[in-house]
Design a protein around this motif. Structure first.
Motif, PDB file in Angstrom:
ATOM      1  N   PHE A  15       0.844  -1.203   0.000  1.00  0.00           N
ATOM      2  CA  PHE A  15       0.000   0.000   0.000  1.00  0.00           C
ATOM      3  C   PHE A  15       0.875   1.248   0.000  1.00  0.00           C
ATOM      4  CE2 PHE A  15      -2.223   3.438   2.194  1.00  0.00           C
ATOM      5  CZ  PHE A  15      -3.338   3.566   1.366  1.00  0.00           C
ATOM      6  N   CYS A  16       1.950   1.226   0.785  1.00  0.00           N
ATOM      7  CA  CYS A  16       2.900   2.345   0.805  1.00  0.00           C
ATOM      8  C   CYS A  16       3.499   2.536  -0.584  1.00  0.00           C
ATOM      9  CB  CYS A  16       4.031   2.081   1.794  1.00  0.00           C
ATOM     10  SG  CYS A  16       3.548   1.993   3.520  1.00  0.00           S
ATOM     11  N   ALA A  17       3.898   1.444  -1.222  1.00  0.00           N
ATOM     12  CA  ALA A  17       4.497   1.523  -2.551  1.00  0.00           C
ATOM     13  C   ALA A  17       3.517   2.135  -3.546  1.00  0.00           C
ATOM     14  CB  ALA A  17       4.935   0.137  -3.015  1.00  0.00           C
ATOM     15  N   ASP A  18       2.256   1.707  -3.501  1.00  0.00           N
ATOM     16  CA  ASP A  18       1.240   2.261  -4.397  1.00  0.00           C
ATOM     17  C   ASP A  18       1.045   3.752  -4.159  1.00  0.00           C
ATOM     18  OD1 ASP A  18       0.815  -0.222  -5.561  1.00  0.00           O
ATOM     19  OD2 ASP A  18      -0.938  -0.680  -4.325  1.00  0.00           O
ATOM     20  N   ALA A  23       1.797   9.196  -6.110  1.00  0.00           N
ATOM     21  CA  ALA A  23       2.184  10.573  -5.792  1.00  0.00           C
ATOM     22  C   ALA A  23       3.273  11.080  -6.732  1.00  0.00           C
ATOM     23  CB  ALA A  23       2.657  10.675  -4.339  1.00  0.00           C
ATOM     24  N   VAL A  24       4.267  10.271  -6.983  1.00  0.00           N
ATOM     25  CA  VAL A  24       5.393  10.706  -7.808  1.00  0.00           C
ATOM     26  C   VAL A  24       5.041  10.669  -9.299  1.00  0.00           C
ATOM     27  CG1 VAL A  24       7.799  10.243  -8.438  1.00  0.00           C
ATOM     28  CG2 VAL A  24       7.072  10.066  -6.052  1.00  0.00           C
ATOM     29  N   ASN A  36      10.434  -0.521  -4.681  1.00  0.00           N
ATOM     30  CA  ASN A  36      10.729  -1.870  -4.205  1.00  0.00           C
ATOM     31  C   ASN A  36      10.607  -1.838  -2.687  1.00  0.00           C
ATOM     32  OD1 ASN A  36      12.199  -4.126  -3.104  1.00  0.00           O
ATOM     33  ND2 ASN A  36      13.023  -4.460  -5.157  1.00  0.00           N
ATOM     34  N   VAL A  37       9.543  -2.467  -2.178  1.00  0.00           N
ATOM     35  CA  VAL A  37       9.268  -2.447  -0.743  1.00  0.00           C
ATOM     36  C   VAL A  37      10.363  -3.172   0.030  1.00  0.00           C
ATOM     37  CG1 VAL A  37       7.647  -3.158   1.058  1.00  0.00           C
ATOM     38  CG2 VAL A  37       6.786  -2.307  -1.121  1.00  0.00           C
ATOM     39  N   ASP A  38      10.805  -4.322  -0.470  1.00  0.00           N
ATOM     40  CA  ASP A  38      11.807  -5.117   0.242  1.00  0.00           C
ATOM     41  C   ASP A  38      13.122  -4.362   0.427  1.00  0.00           C
ATOM     42  OD1 ASP A  38      10.028  -7.267   0.456  1.00  0.00           O
ATOM     43  OD2 ASP A  38      10.702  -8.131  -1.447  1.00  0.00           O
ATOM     44  N   LEU A  39      13.514  -3.593  -0.589  1.00  0.00           N
ATOM     45  CA  LEU A  39      14.758  -2.823  -0.506  1.00  0.00           C
ATOM     46  C   LEU A  39      14.550  -1.430   0.079  1.00  0.00           C
ATOM     47  CD1 LEU A  39      16.367  -3.711  -3.957  1.00  0.00           C
ATOM     48  CD2 LEU A  39      16.894  -4.696  -1.707  1.00  0.00           C
ATOM     49  N   LYS A  40      13.274  -1.054   0.253  1.00  0.00           N
ATOM     50  CA  LYS A  40      12.917   0.285   0.745  1.00  0.00           C
ATOM     51  C   LYS A  40      13.494   1.362  -0.169  1.00  0.00           C
ATOM     52  CE  LYS A  40      12.373  -1.021   5.558  1.00  0.00           C
ATOM     53  NZ  LYS A  40      11.135  -0.471   6.062  1.00  0.00           N
ATOM     54  N   GLN A  41      13.317   1.148  -1.485  1.00  0.00           N
ATOM     55  CA  GLN A  41      13.879   2.070  -2.464  1.00  0.00           C
ATOM     56  C   GLN A  41      12.857   2.440  -3.528  1.00  0.00           C
ATOM     57  OE1 GLN A  41      17.303   0.093  -4.089  1.00  0.00           O
ATOM     58  NE2 GLN A  41      18.556   0.526  -2.292  1.00  0.00           N
ATOM     59  N   ALA A  42      13.044   3.623  -4.082  1.00  0.00           N
ATOM     60  CA  ALA A  42      12.269   4.062  -5.240  1.00  0.00           C
ATOM     61  C   ALA A  42      13.256   4.503  -6.314  1.00  0.00           C
ATOM     62  CB  ALA A  42      11.358   5.221  -4.876  1.00  0.00           C
ATOM     63  N   MET A  43      13.003   4.068  -7.544  1.00  0.00           N
ATOM     64  CA  MET A  43      13.773   4.503  -8.690  1.00  0.00           C
ATOM     65  C   MET A  43      12.889   5.501  -9.431  1.00  0.00           C
ATOM     66  SD  MET A  43      14.156   4.312 -12.226  1.00  0.00           S
ATOM     67  CE  MET A  43      12.931   3.101 -12.562  1.00  0.00           C
TER      68      MET A  43
END
Length: 79
Positions: A15-18, A23-24, A36-43
């Motif tokens: 849900f956080c990822a969505d 937003a972005v 990527n939720v597992d890596l706690k990263q956004a590209m």
């Protein structure tokens, strides 16, 4: 085009990822945002002539997420 890898300190679920991607991706000048939720990263791929990184970070903060810049890449195909 530029690509930035962002560390998202307080992301825990899909849900956080969505929320982050919506937003972005809704920002003018952003080409794509993938989380990527597992890596706690956004590209994030964006056009720096249309949007500043600070605007992207502000949108993430407004959505409730702490962001830390990890890397900066320039796309050699579009530079």
């Amino acid at each position: 085009m530029k690509t930035r890898l962002l560390h998202l300190k307080n992301i825990n679920c899909d849900f956080c990822a969505d929320t982050i991607e919506r937003a972005v991706n809704s920002l003018s000048g952003v080409i794509e945002c993938q989380v990527n939720v597992d890596l706690k990263q956004a590209m994030v791929q964006y056009n720096p002539q249309l949007i500043m990184l600070a605007t992207i970070q502000s949108a993430l903060a407004k959505a409730g997420y702490e962001v830390e810049l990890l890397t900066e890449h320039t796309n050699p195909l579009t530079s």
